[in-house]
Design an enzyme around this catalytic site. Structure first.
Site, PDB file in Angstrom:
ATOM      1  N   GLN A  91       0.646  -1.060   0.309  1.00 14.88           N
ATOM      2  CA  GLN A  91       0.223   0.068   0.054  1.00 14.88           C
ATOM      3  C   GLN A  91       1.109   0.943   0.098  1.00 14.88           C
ATOM      4  O   GLN A  91       0.021   2.301  -0.316  1.00 14.88           O
ATOM      5  CB  GLN A  91      -1.030  -0.346   1.542  1.00 14.88           C
ATOM      6  CG  GLN A  91      -1.934  -1.172   1.286  1.00 14.88           C
ATOM      7  CD  GLN A  91      -2.926  -0.919   3.021  1.00 14.88           C
ATOM      8  OE1 GLN A  91      -3.261  -0.463   3.627  1.00 14.88           O
ATOM      9  NE2 GLN A  91      -3.432  -1.576   2.845  1.00 14.88           N
ATOM     10  N   HIS A 153      -1.626   0.785   5.597  1.00 12.20           N
ATOM     11  CA  HIS A 153      -2.085   2.046   6.093  1.00 12.20           C
ATOM     12  C   HIS A 153      -1.221   3.046   6.586  1.00 12.20           C
ATOM     13  O   HIS A 153      -1.454   3.261   7.290  1.00 12.20           O
ATOM     14  CB  HIS A 153      -2.681   0.668   8.037  1.00 12.20           C
ATOM     15  CG  HIS A 153      -4.026  -0.591   7.180  1.00 12.20           C
ATOM     16  ND1 HIS A 153      -4.228  -0.467   8.663  1.00 12.20           N
ATOM     17  CD2 HIS A 153      -4.170  -0.765   6.379  1.00 12.20           C
ATOM     18  CE1 HIS A 153      -5.222  -1.308   8.442  1.00 12.20           C
ATOM     19  NE2 HIS A 153      -5.561  -1.079   7.235  1.00 12.20           N
ATOM     20  N   GLU A 247     -15.662   4.611   8.703  1.00 12.45           N
ATOM     21  CA  GLU A 247     -16.721   5.395   9.670  1.00 12.45           C
ATOM     22  C   GLU A 247     -16.329   6.467   9.056  1.00 12.45           C
ATOM     23  O   GLU A 247     -15.708   7.092   8.511  1.00 12.45           O
ATOM     24  CB  GLU A 247     -16.129   5.702  10.820  1.00 12.45           C
ATOM     25  CG  GLU A 247     -16.163   4.344  11.705  1.00 12.45           C
ATOM     26  CD  GLU A 247     -15.473   4.813  13.147  1.00 12.45           C
ATOM     27  OE1 GLU A 247     -14.536   5.838  13.511  1.00 12.45           O
ATOM     28  OE2 GLU A 247     -15.725   3.680  14.165  1.00 12.45           O
ATOM     29  N   TYR A 257     -11.295   9.000  18.736  1.00 13.50           N
ATOM     30  CA  TYR A 257     -11.928   8.386  17.726  1.00 13.50           C
ATOM     31  C   TYR A 257     -12.366   6.412  18.000  1.00 13.50           C
ATOM     32  O   TYR A 257     -12.884   5.925  17.081  1.00 13.50           O
ATOM     33  CB  TYR A 257     -12.152   9.006  16.696  1.00 13.50           C
ATOM     34  CG  TYR A 257     -12.307  10.217  16.679  1.00 13.50           C
ATOM     35  CD1 TYR A 257     -14.580  10.364  16.117  1.00 13.50           C
ATOM     36  CD2 TYR A 257     -12.057  11.606  16.806  1.00 13.50           C
ATOM     37  CE1 TYR A 257     -14.342  11.828  16.209  1.00 13.50           C
ATOM     38  CE2 TYR A 257     -12.126  12.347  16.914  1.00 13.50           C
ATOM     39  CZ  TYR A 257     -13.721  12.887  16.929  1.00 13.50           C
ATOM     40  OH  TYR A 257     -13.789  14.409  16.984  1.00 13.50           O
ATOM     41  N   TYR A 268     -10.404  -9.772  10.150  1.00 16.15           N
ATOM     42  CA  TYR A 268     -10.731  -9.541   9.088  1.00 16.15           C
ATOM     43  C   TYR A 268     -11.259 -11.713   9.253  1.00 16.15           C
ATOM     44  O   TYR A 268     -11.736 -12.108   8.217  1.00 16.15           O
ATOM     45  CB  TYR A 268      -9.274  -9.501   7.850  1.00 16.15           C
ATOM     46  CG  TYR A 268      -9.628  -8.742   7.733  1.00 16.15           C
ATOM     47  CD1 TYR A 268     -10.062  -7.853   6.761  1.00 16.15           C
ATOM     48  CD2 TYR A 268      -8.292  -7.218   8.445  1.00 16.15           C
ATOM     49  CE1 TYR A 268     -10.264  -6.311   6.010  1.00 16.15           C
ATOM     50  CE2 TYR A 268      -8.243  -6.045   7.433  1.00 16.15           C
ATOM     51  CZ  TYR A 268      -9.241  -5.354   6.840  1.00 16.15           C
ATOM     52  OH  TYR A 268      -9.199  -4.512   6.503  1.00 16.15           O
TER      53      TYR A 268
HETATM   54 CA   LIG Z   1     -13.942   5.116  15.687  1.00 14.12          CA
END
Ligand SMILES: [Ca+2]
Length: 377
Positions: A91, A153, A247, A257, A268
């Site tokens: 990624q 990520h 989200e 958060y 997964y």
């Molecule tokens: Ca969250």
């Protein structure tokens, strides 16, 4: 209804908090949009970020580490020179790019990438001056800490805010979950800087010992879509969940958060993550998706071409592949609509042209730039 009310009452008695659980996506089927789609240019290797220049040209990143200019006729340049060393793979690579708000006078382009270094790789942001076939005077203005052994990520969208500020979104690097709630790292955080890379004096953790001063909010998994609200001038972000639990958030200074403590998804493997969906001191998302949309690229639409869409949040979906439109009333989502599902393309970025047309890029081995224009009246 009664049962729900009772549960809420018991929850408030037992913890002292009443939670408003986040609304979730109704999983609408893709429908025909009020637009025609044309291909502007193609043949890009996993394009990631698109910027529309005021003179009609475009800049595009390819994840493999290339930056190209596209002229008004769709002709694509050779890769621009001057980029720093990039850890391309999985990624990682050359990721987002955005123009300086003062591009007309400073010619600066900001971009994010996975930077190699001691300990592995980390998200980084640099800026440089756009010249005919190069970025000149490239300077790295921010580096995620610490660098870690992961190619996953990285985040990483760059969004300019008011008062010479900029936001950078990051990710949890997949195998670094314990660092996300740790304020001494910039893993799983939203970052807020001045446009020269310095830290604004009013950032929430500037006076907290042991915390990184550039942190704006924390507890994020992997934010690859973000946009500034045109009226409130606040940041909105859309982050990837694991299996379920993408989200929409409106990150506020200093708030948590929740990742990886609370989430609306599971791992997964099907295994539970964290403690559940709600916890005191942790924010609920504004909205969530399960199953996921795999969000990347977003904007609040402000154009004239699609008048009905003004104020709506448009998000790229990579899985199942769509343009997702959220109609908003203030800070609430009132309707979700999906378009372009029939293309079965990973929509990686969404941009708005000066005439209100919408540009998308497809994250494929031979990715395209697509243009959406209103159907002829
Ligand atoms: Ca969250």
């Amino acid at each position: 209804m009664l049962r729900h009310a009772l549960v809420a009452v018991f929850a408030s008695v037992s913890t002292g908090f009443v939670y408003a659980a986040a609304p979730s996506s109704p999983q609408p089927k893709s429908e025909q949009g009020p637009f025609k789609v044309t291909t502007v240019a193609e043949g890009f290797e996993h394009p990631w970020g698109l910027a529309l220049l005021p003179d009609g040209r475009m800049l595009i990143t390819e994840r493999a580490g290339r930056l190209r200019l596209i002229d008004k006729n769709g002709k694509t340049s050779a890769p621009l020179q001057g980029l720093p060393k990039i850890a391309a793979g999985s990624q990682g690579g050359l990721l987002d790019l955005t123009l300086s708000p003062k591009f007309a006078s400073d010619n600066l382009v900001y971009f994010s990438f996975s930077e190699p270094g001691e300990g592995g790789t980390g998200t980084a942001v640099a800026r440089g001056k756009l010249a005919a076939n190069a970025l000149e005077n490239v300077q790295v203005i921010w580096r995620q800490t610490p660098k870690v052994d992961s190619q996953l990520h990285f985040g990483s969208r760059i969004v300019f805010g008011p008062n010479d500020t900029m936001f950078i979104t990051t990710g949890d690097r997949y195998n670094q979950r314990p660092k996300v709630q740790d304020l001494s790292t910039t893993i799983g955080k939203v970052i807020r800087l001045k446009s020269d890379g310095s830290v604004p004096a009013d950032n929430p953790f500037v006076k907290r010992e042991g915390a990184r001063p550039e942190i704006w909010s924390y507890g994020h998994r992997n934010i690859q879509a973000a946009a500034l609200h045109p009226q409130t001038q606040q940041l909105w972000t859309i982050e990837h969940g694991a299996r379920g639990g993408d989200e929409l958030n409106n990150p506020q200074a200093g708030k948590n958060y929740g990742w990886p403590v609370i989430t609306y998804g599971v791992d997964y493997s099907g295994e539970k993550i964290g403690t559940g969906t709600e916890q005191a001191g942790m924010e609920q998302p504004v909205y969530y998706w399960d199953p996921v949309i795999a969000p990347s690229g977003a904007l609040f639409y402000t154009g004239e071409a699609f008048k009905d869409w003004q104020g709506d949040l448009l998000i790229g979906s990579m899985t199942p592949g769509a343009l997702v439109r959220l109609q908003m009333e203030g800070a609430k989502v009132v309707k979700e609509t999906r378009y372009l599902g029939e293309l079965k393309q990973r929509i990686r970025d969404v941009q708005q042209g000066q005439d209100g047309s919408i540009y998308l890029i497809t994250d494929m081995p031979k990715g395209k730039i697509l243009k959406l224009e209103p159907l002829a009246p």
